[in-house]
Design a protein around this motif. Structure first.
Motif, PDB file in Angstrom:
ATOM      1  N   VAL A 106     -93.509  37.878  85.053  1.00 46.31           N
ATOM      2  CA  VAL A 106     -93.683  38.948  86.038  1.00 46.31           C
ATOM      3  C   VAL A 106     -92.349  39.668  86.095  1.00 46.31           C
ATOM      4  O   VAL A 106     -91.319  39.051  86.356  1.00 46.31           O
ATOM      5  N   GLN A 107     -92.363  40.977  85.818  1.00 44.32           N
ATOM      6  CA  GLN A 107     -91.121  41.734  85.799  1.00 44.32           C
ATOM      7  C   GLN A 107     -91.306  43.067  86.496  1.00 44.32           C
ATOM      8  O   GLN A 107     -92.424  43.552  86.643  1.00 44.32           O
ATOM      9  N   PRO A 166     -85.484  42.823  86.225  1.00 46.81           N
ATOM     10  CA  PRO A 166     -85.472  41.444  86.719  1.00 46.81           C
ATOM     11  C   PRO A 166     -86.860  40.848  86.572  1.00 46.81           C
ATOM     12  O   PRO A 166     -87.867  41.558  86.686  1.00 46.81           O
ATOM     13  N   ARG A 167     -86.904  39.552  86.295  1.00 49.22           N
ATOM     14  CA  ARG A 167     -88.208  38.929  86.062  1.00 49.22           C
ATOM     15  C   ARG A 167     -88.194  37.469  86.465  1.00 49.22           C
ATOM     16  O   ARG A 167     -87.137  36.858  86.620  1.00 49.22           O
ATOM     17  N   ILE A 168     -89.394  36.946  86.611  1.00 47.64           N
ATOM     18  CA  ILE A 168     -89.560  35.508  86.788  1.00 47.64           C
ATOM     19  C   ILE A 168     -90.465  35.034  85.671  1.00 47.64           C
ATOM     20  O   ILE A 168     -91.369  35.746  85.223  1.00 47.64           O
ATOM     21  N   LEU A 169     -90.180  33.834  85.207  1.00 51.64           N
ATOM     22  CA  LEU A 169     -90.984  33.217  84.161  1.00 51.64           C
ATOM     23  C   LEU A 169     -91.617  31.965  84.724  1.00 51.64           C
ATOM     24  O   LEU A 169     -91.006  31.243  85.512  1.00 51.64           O
ATOM     25  N   LEU A 192     -83.387  36.958  87.525  1.00 50.79           N
ATOM     26  CA  LEU A 192     -83.214  38.151  88.345  1.00 50.79           C
ATOM     27  C   LEU A 192     -81.982  38.954  87.967  1.00 50.79           C
ATOM     28  O   LEU A 192     -81.926  40.157  88.197  1.00 50.79           O
ATOM     29  N   ASN A 193     -80.977  38.305  87.379  1.00 49.84           N
ATOM     30  CA  ASN A 193     -79.767  39.002  86.951  1.00 49.84           C
ATOM     31  C   ASN A 193     -79.997  39.570  85.564  1.00 49.84           C
ATOM     32  O   ASN A 193     -79.629  38.975  84.564  1.00 49.84           O
ATOM     33  N   SER A 194     -80.606  40.735  85.520  1.00 53.17           N
ATOM     34  CA  SER A 194     -80.971  41.341  84.257  1.00 53.17           C
ATOM     35  C   SER A 194     -80.085  42.542  83.966  1.00 53.17           C
ATOM     36  O   SER A 194     -79.968  43.450  84.783  1.00 53.17           O
TER      37      SER A 194
END
Length: 134
Positions: A96-97, A78-81, A71-73
């Motif tokens: 998912v971003q 921000p994304r989740i893998l 999330l700290n992009s």
């Protein structure tokens, strides 16, 4: 005379008061504040629900995977893998971003073309819109 810009709590209070005035004049808008549409806020909602519904619930479709939030992009995305439990440093099976405000979401990876692809799309869209739960 120039209008004075409000900051901090004063601006939040002013926005809330303005919202009450506007909603008393017509149909009530959804109760989502402007910050809830940002990429980070949207991905935080998606991440919390994905963790609860896909992983902590022991969903069989996600049994061999683990969640890796990013999330700290610094890129503003921000994304989740979703990664393989046995090879967490390998290529993600699902990404998912979100980007922008209002957030524009993308989901891609091998899981999207698998049996869970439609469900993933539905879940992510619901959670991004503010719906909680599985």
């Amino acid at each position: 005379m120039r209008p004075r810009l409000l900051t901090g709590l004063y601006s939040a209070a002013a926005i809330a008061t303005l919202g009450l005035l506007v909603t008393s004049c017509g149909p009530r808008p959804p109760s989502i504040s402007a910050t809830d549409h940002s990429a980070l806020s949207t991905m935080e909602r998606v991440m919390l629900n994905a963790n609860a519904c896909w992983f902590k619930s022991a969903d069989p479709a996600f049994a061999g995977y683990q969640l890796a939030p990013e999330l700290n992009s610094y890129t503003g995305r921000p994304r989740i893998l979703v990664v393989d439990k046995k090879h967490p440093a390998g290529r993600p099976s699902l990404v998912v971003q979100a980007e922008g405000n209002p957030a524009q979401l993308q989901a891609f990876g091998p899981m999207m073309s698998g049996a869970s692809g439609g469900r993933i799309t539905g879940d992510v869209n619901r959670w991004a819109a503010g719906t909680k739960g599985c």
